[in-house]
Design a protein around this motif. Sequence first.
Motif, mmCIF file in Angstrom:
data_model
loop_
_atom_site.group_PDB
_atom_site.id
_atom_site.type_symbol
_atom_site.label_atom_id
_atom_site.label_comp_id
_atom_site.label_asym_id
_atom_site.label_seq_id
_atom_site.Cartn_x
_atom_site.Cartn_y
_atom_site.Cartn_z
ATOM 1 N N CYS A 36 0.850 -1.221 -0.323
ATOM 2 C CA CYS A 36 0.079 0.418 0.184
ATOM 3 C C CYS A 36 1.034 1.110 -0.209
ATOM 4 N N ARG A 37 0.164 2.578 -0.090
ATOM 5 C CA ARG A 37 0.675 3.772 -0.561
ATOM 6 C C ARG A 37 0.627 4.374 1.381
ATOM 7 N N GLU A 38 1.760 4.863 1.657
ATOM 8 C CA GLU A 38 2.016 5.705 2.654
ATOM 9 C C GLU A 38 0.953 6.613 2.979
ATOM 10 N N GLY A 39 0.662 6.552 4.327
ATOM 11 C CA GLY A 39 -0.293 8.169 4.869
ATOM 12 C C GLY A 39 -2.074 7.422 4.981
ATOM 13 N N ALA A 40 -2.578 8.220 4.031
ATOM 14 C CA ALA A 40 -4.248 7.616 4.211
ATOM 15 C C ALA A 40 -4.639 8.072 3.598
ATOM 16 N N ILE A 41 -6.183 7.536 2.929
ATOM 17 C CA ILE A 41 -6.607 7.404 2.215
ATOM 18 C C ILE A 41 -7.046 8.697 1.357
ATOM 19 N N ALA A 42 -7.786 10.147 2.574
ATOM 20 C CA ALA A 42 -7.159 10.903 2.602
ATOM 21 C C ALA A 42 -6.863 11.624 1.925
ATOM 22 N N ASP A 43 -5.570 11.408 1.835
ATOM 23 C CA ASP A 43 -3.940 12.353 1.253
ATOM 24 C C ASP A 43 -4.100 11.828 -0.131
ATOM 25 N N TYR A 44 -5.010 11.512 -1.047
ATOM 26 C CA TYR A 44 -4.614 10.690 -2.246
ATOM 27 C C TYR A 44 -6.626 11.046 -2.739
ATOM 28 N N PHE A 45 -7.473 10.923 -2.448
ATOM 29 C CA PHE A 45 -8.545 11.763 -2.421
ATOM 30 C C PHE A 45 -9.539 13.016 -2.492
ATOM 31 N N ASP A 46 -9.880 13.981 -3.060
ATOM 32 C CA ASP A 46 -10.780 15.214 -2.330
ATOM 33 C C ASP A 46 -12.634 14.103 -1.869
ATOM 34 N N LEU A 47 -12.296 14.187 -0.614
ATOM 35 C CA LEU A 47 -14.028 13.724 -0.257
ATOM 36 C C LEU A 47 -14.882 14.455 -0.803
ATOM 37 N N GLY A 48 -14.598 15.200 -0.634
ATOM 38 C CA GLY A 48 -16.105 15.736 -1.400
ATOM 39 C C GLY A 48 -16.327 16.286 -2.273
ATOM 40 N N ASP A 49 -15.536 15.834 -3.577
ATOM 41 C CA ASP A 49 -16.006 15.761 -4.632
ATOM 42 C C ASP A 49 -16.226 13.928 -4.543
#
Length: 222
Positions: free
Chosen positions: A139-152
Motif C-alpha cells: 500500500c501507499r504510505e499515508g491515509a486515503i484522504a491524502d489521495y482523494f478529495d472526499l468532497g468530490d
Amino acid sequence: MSELLHQNSKGVKMVREDYKKRSQVKVFSEFQGKRYVIHSYRFNLISDRFDSPFCSWANLDCCGGWSSDDSYLDTAVQEGKKLYAGRYQRLQSSYFPDLPSMEEALQEFQKIVDALPAGVTAGVESRHDMEDFLHTFICREGAIADYFDLGDVFKFYGRLGLVFPPYVVDQVKALCQIEMKSFGGDKPPFLYYQAGGPVELITTGLLLGYPIESTASLLCGY
C-alpha cells in the motif's frame, strides 16, 4: 451504446451499456460463442467519470468474484494504479504438494518488499478466514484522504443518486484519515474484505480503487 471498460487474460470482459437514464456494466465471459454474465452493476447515467488514477475497472477485476489476473496486485500500487493491494498465495498442502511452503512464500514476498519504491510499504495481513494461504498487502504510505478529495467523492455519489446522512459522511471521513497500512494490521478499523453497510463499502471502495459506480450499484442492492 457499448464501451469495453476492461478485459483480462482469462477472457473476462467488462462492458458498459448506456440507456436513456441508466447505465449498466456487465461482467461476462464467452464460451463457444455464448455469453455468460457473471455480474451486473447498474447506476444513473451521467456523462462524466470520476477522475482519479487510483480508481478503475481494472482494480475491480481483482475483487475475487471471477477469474482474474492476480499478478496485477504485485505491481499496481507501485505503478500508481491503486492505493492498497490485498494479495494471497495458496500454500503447500496435501491437496497441493507442489505449491510453496510458508517459508518459501515469505521469501518470495520479501523480494517484492525489497524492491518497493519510496512512499510504498507492505506487510503480512493478520487473517484467519482462509487456511493454507499467506495473506500480504502492498500500500501507499499515508491515509486515503491524502489521495482523494472526499468532497468530490460524495458529490459524485450524489450525481449517481446517492445522498448520505451526515453521520455516514463523517464516519467515512474519519476512516479515511487512518494510515492505510492499519487495514492490514493486527487491529484494523474494520475487515475490509468483509465490508458491509455504506460506511465500510464506501471506504473499502476507495481503499481498493474500485469505480464509484460499482460501489453505488452495490449500495442500491444490485
